[in-house]
Design a protein around this motif. Structure first.
Motif, PDB file in Angstrom:
ATOM      1  N   ALA A  64       0.814  -1.206   0.000  1.00 22.29           N
ATOM      2  CA  ALA A  64       0.000   0.000   0.000  1.00 22.29           C
ATOM      3  C   ALA A  64       0.851   1.261   0.000  1.00 22.29           C
ATOM      4  CB  ALA A  64      -0.928  -0.010   1.207  1.00 22.29           C
ATOM      5  N   ASP A  94      -0.783  -6.466   2.295  1.00 28.96           N
ATOM      6  CA  ASP A  94      -2.039  -6.371   1.531  1.00 28.96           C
ATOM      7  C   ASP A  94      -3.149  -7.004   2.355  1.00 28.96           C
ATOM      8  OD1 ASP A  94      -1.404  -5.259  -1.161  1.00 28.96           O
ATOM      9  OD2 ASP A  94      -0.096  -6.999  -1.282  1.00 28.96           O
ATOM     10  N   THR A 126      -4.640  -2.569   8.399  1.00 22.11           N
ATOM     11  CA  THR A 126      -4.908  -2.603   6.971  1.00 22.11           C
ATOM     12  C   THR A 126      -3.632  -2.316   6.190  1.00 22.11           C
ATOM     13  OG1 THR A 126      -6.381  -1.784   5.240  1.00 22.11           O
ATOM     14  CG2 THR A 126      -5.627  -0.176   6.886  1.00 22.11           C
ATOM     15  N   ASP A 127      -3.761  -2.231   4.879  1.00 21.92           N
ATOM     16  CA  ASP A 127      -2.619  -2.126   3.975  1.00 21.92           C
ATOM     17  C   ASP A 127      -1.523  -1.182   4.490  1.00 21.92           C
ATOM     18  OD1 ASP A 127      -4.089  -3.737   2.258  1.00 21.92           O
ATOM     19  OD2 ASP A 127      -4.938  -2.031   1.184  1.00 21.92           O
TER      20      ASP A 127
END
Length: 327
Positions: A3, A93, A109-110
């Motif tokens: 990300a 990811d 999260t990412d």
């Protein structure tokens, strides 16, 4: 794709090697076997076959995935205890949800990292959120265990949510590689993670044909783990590929180069983790989720867990979601 990706030409750059600096040569390269963890998610046991002395202060590392889940397939862990070390979950990811008995928790999260100091004892759970279980999707991350010295084995539990945006970003001297510093310091660039044990934890993306030369503390050990892609490590240009770990010797710099051709079809560049820390050099006796200094401490940890002294599952406890259900 990771990300946290930026234009390396806009970032500060690592200093070139000084004439007196030496590169760390390769001591060993090992291949991590594949296994299943928790409720059945696939992992690569990155440290398998490597001596504890070479890993110190690290204890264990799993590469979780990379896997593309179908709807209903994502899996995590149920509630379980830890004592005596720190767990680091870095999501490259996908999504992972965390909750612990000390009040910590959130959605990882990412590009984000959750850093949990188990210390004197804690219960926690890591599981995909309901939306990921229902929809499926990419899941790829790292769980790293960092040992605590005897003086910190019974420290108060602590939770750090490190968003990807807080990660220190720096490029190689030629702009061909991006380095994300999650914890520790590289050439004056410091990551957001606060650690009891002095370490450096960084993730690099190296473009095909590019080379990354990273200054490294001489008193730290040095490990290079390839998440994906193909290249070489060390001044001897030892070949290395996805799922393999290189242990390096002493010196001032770590060098990793990506092959000009033949990278993984789903990733345009080579992805590697750089790990190092100040060796603790104390006895390590581990059993499942406990990492202690003596066998008696292990027995006490198990007794304390069975007696509920490592924490209590909260009333609003997060539980693994089952596709098509309300839980």
């Amino acid at each position: 794709m990771p990300a946290i990706t930026v234009d390396t030409l806009t970032l500060p750059r690592l200093a070139d090697a000084a004439p007196a600096e030496t590169e760390r040569t390769v001591v060993s390269v090992t291949t991590g076997p594949r296994a299943y963890e928790g409720e059945g998610f696939p992992v690569v046991r990155a440290f398998a076959g490597v001596s504890s002395a070479a890993l110190d202060p690290f204890v264990h590392m799993d590469q979780m995935g990379e896997v593309e889940y179908e709807p209903g397939e994502p899996k995590g862990t149920s509630w379980h205890p830890h004592r005596g070390f720190e767990t680091v979950t870095y999501m490259i990811d996908g999504l992972f949800q965390h909750q612990d008995s000390a009040g910590g928790g959130g959605l990882i999260t990412d590009g984000a990292t959750q850093w949990m100091t188990a210390g004197s004892g804690i219960l926690h759970i890591e599981t995909p959120p309901a939306e990921l279980v229902e929809s499926g999707g990419t899941f790829h991350g790292i769980q790293l265990w960092v040992n605590l010295p005897a003086k910190d084995k019974f420290a108060a539990p602590r939770y750090q949510n490190l968003e990807g945006s807080a990660t220190a970003l720096v490029s190689s001297s030629d702009g061909g590689a991006l380095l994300r510093v999650v914890a520790g310091e590289v050439d004056g660039h410091t990551g957001p993670g606060a650690t009891h044990t002095p370490i450096t934890f960084a993730h690099a993306t190296i473009a095909p044909g590019a080379q990354l030369s990273v200054p490294w503390r001489r008193d730290f050990n040095a490990l290079v783990y390839v998440l994906s892609g193909n290249g070489t490590v060390g001044p001897e240009r030892r070949p290395i590929t996805g799922g393999r770990l290189a242990v390096l010797g002493t010196g001032d710099r770590i060098t990793v180069a990506a092959d000009a051709h033949g990278q993984d079809s789903h990733r345009p560049a080579m992805e590697v983790l750089l790990l190092g820390g100040l060796p603790i050099r104390e006895p390590v006796v581990s059993y499942g989720p406990f990492v202690m200094n003596t066998r008696q401490q292990l027995i006490e940890a198990l007794e304390d867990y069975q007696a509920g002294r490592l924490g209590v599952i909260p009333d609003d406890a997060l539980m693994p979601h089952v596709a098509g259900s309300d839980r």
